[in-house]
Design an enzyme around this catalytic site. Structure first.
Site, short mmCIF file in Angstrom:
data_model
loop_
_atom_site.label_atom_id
_atom_site.label_comp_id
_atom_site.label_asym_id
_atom_site.label_seq_id
_atom_site.Cartn_x
_atom_site.Cartn_y
_atom_site.Cartn_z
N CYS A 183 -41.68 -16.74 -0.33
CA CYS A 183 -41.96 -17.58 -1.50
C CYS A 183 -42.88 -16.85 -2.48
O CYS A 183 -43.99 -16.45 -2.13
CB CYS A 183 -42.60 -18.89 -1.04
N CYS A 241 -46.27 -18.57 -2.97
CA CYS A 241 -47.17 -18.33 -1.84
C CYS A 241 -47.79 -16.93 -1.95
O CYS A 241 -48.97 -16.74 -1.66
CB CYS A 241 -46.43 -18.47 -0.52
N GLY A 264 -33.34 -28.56 -12.23
CA GLY A 264 -33.70 -27.33 -12.92
C GLY A 264 -34.75 -26.50 -12.21
O GLY A 264 -35.28 -25.55 -12.78
N HIS A 306 -41.38 -23.91 -4.60
CA HIS A 306 -42.75 -24.19 -4.16
C HIS A 306 -43.26 -25.14 -5.24
O HIS A 306 -43.28 -24.76 -6.42
CB HIS A 306 -43.56 -22.89 -4.09
N HIS A 321 -44.59 -27.08 -8.17
CA HIS A 321 -45.46 -26.65 -9.26
C HIS A 321 -45.34 -27.62 -10.43
O HIS A 321 -44.30 -28.21 -10.66
CB HIS A 321 -45.14 -25.23 -9.71
N HIS A 366 -45.66 -27.79 -14.44
CA HIS A 366 -45.75 -27.07 -15.71
C HIS A 366 -46.71 -27.84 -16.62
O HIS A 366 -46.62 -29.08 -16.75
CB HIS A 366 -44.39 -27.01 -16.41
P1 5GP Z 1 -39.01 -24.06 -12.33
O1 5GP Z 1 -37.74 -23.82 -13.11
O2 5GP Z 1 -38.84 -23.74 -10.88
O3 5GP Z 1 -39.60 -25.42 -12.58
O4 5GP Z 1 -40.06 -23.07 -12.96
C1 5GP Z 1 -40.40 -21.84 -12.39
C2 5GP Z 1 -41.29 -21.15 -13.39
O5 5GP Z 1 -41.92 -20.07 -12.73
C3 5GP Z 1 -40.55 -20.56 -14.60
O6 5GP Z 1 -41.08 -21.13 -15.79
C4 5GP Z 1 -40.82 -19.05 -14.49
O7 5GP Z 1 -41.03 -18.44 -15.74
C5 5GP Z 1 -42.05 -19.00 -13.61
N1 5GP Z 1 -42.13 -17.81 -12.78
C6 5GP Z 1 -41.15 -17.31 -11.99
N2 5GP Z 1 -41.58 -16.21 -11.34
C7 5GP Z 1 -42.87 -16.03 -11.73
C8 5GP Z 1 -43.86 -15.04 -11.39
O8 5GP Z 1 -43.63 -14.12 -10.61
N3 5GP Z 1 -45.07 -15.17 -12.00
C9 5GP Z 1 -45.35 -16.18 -12.86
N4 5GP Z 1 -46.58 -16.20 -13.40
N5 5GP Z 1 -44.45 -17.12 -13.20
C10 5GP Z 1 -43.23 -17.04 -12.64
ZN ZN Z 2 -44.62 -21.20 -1.29
#
Ligand code: 5GP
Ligand code: ZN
Length: 107
Positions: free
Chosen positions: A4, A7, A92, A97, A99, A101
């Site tokens: 992950c 993680c 989406g 993991h 999170h 935004h």
């Molecule tokens: P999700 O689409 O899962 O809600 O959002 C994942 C977010 O994680 C995306 O906005 C993407 O830009 C961000 N993200 C993915 N990999 C990394 C990373 O390695 N570092 C950081 N800082 N953000 C990441």
């Molecule tokens: Zn994780």
């Protein structure tokens, strides 16, 4: 050993622009910002998504929600901000993991 990526960020195995950390959560800048301020707030404990949270996570999720406006204010989002929690591929979600935004434009 988990694969992950969040993680690994929490464990400092890969770098991120960390803006807040305590025992239970970490906040860092999104690597592909969709707004002038785009932060991600994660629990240090791994769980895949909101759909994988349960009663043991109740206090943690509450603390995270209360941390969101503090982080927004600290980053100049005094006129308001957007929060988003993508859940599952149909929602989406790309990183599995949980999170939050936090997005907005400083004023
Ligand atoms: P999700 O689409 O899962 O809600 O959002 C994942 C977010 O994680 C995306 O906005 C993407 O830009 C961000 N993200 C993915 N990999 C990394 C990373 O390695 N570092 C950081 N800082 N953000 C990441
Ligand atoms: Zn994780």
């Amino acid at each position: 050993m988990t694969d992950c990526i969040f993680c690994k960020i929490a464990d400092k195995q890969i770098p991120a622009s960390v803006v807040y950390e305590d025992d239970e959560m970490l906040c860092f800048k999104d690597i592909r910002p969709a707004a002038p301020v785009h932060l991600l707030l994660i629990p240090k404990e791994h769980f895949d998504s909101l759909a994988h949270a349960g009663p043991p996570h109740e206090a943690l999720l509450g603390k995270m929600m209360l941390k969101v406006p503090q982080l927004a204010a600290e980053h100049g989002l005094r006129n308001g901000f957007k929060t988003q929690i993508n859940t599952g591929s149909g929602g989406g979600q790309e990183v599995f993991h949980l999170h939050v935004h936090i997005m907005g434009t400083p004023v």
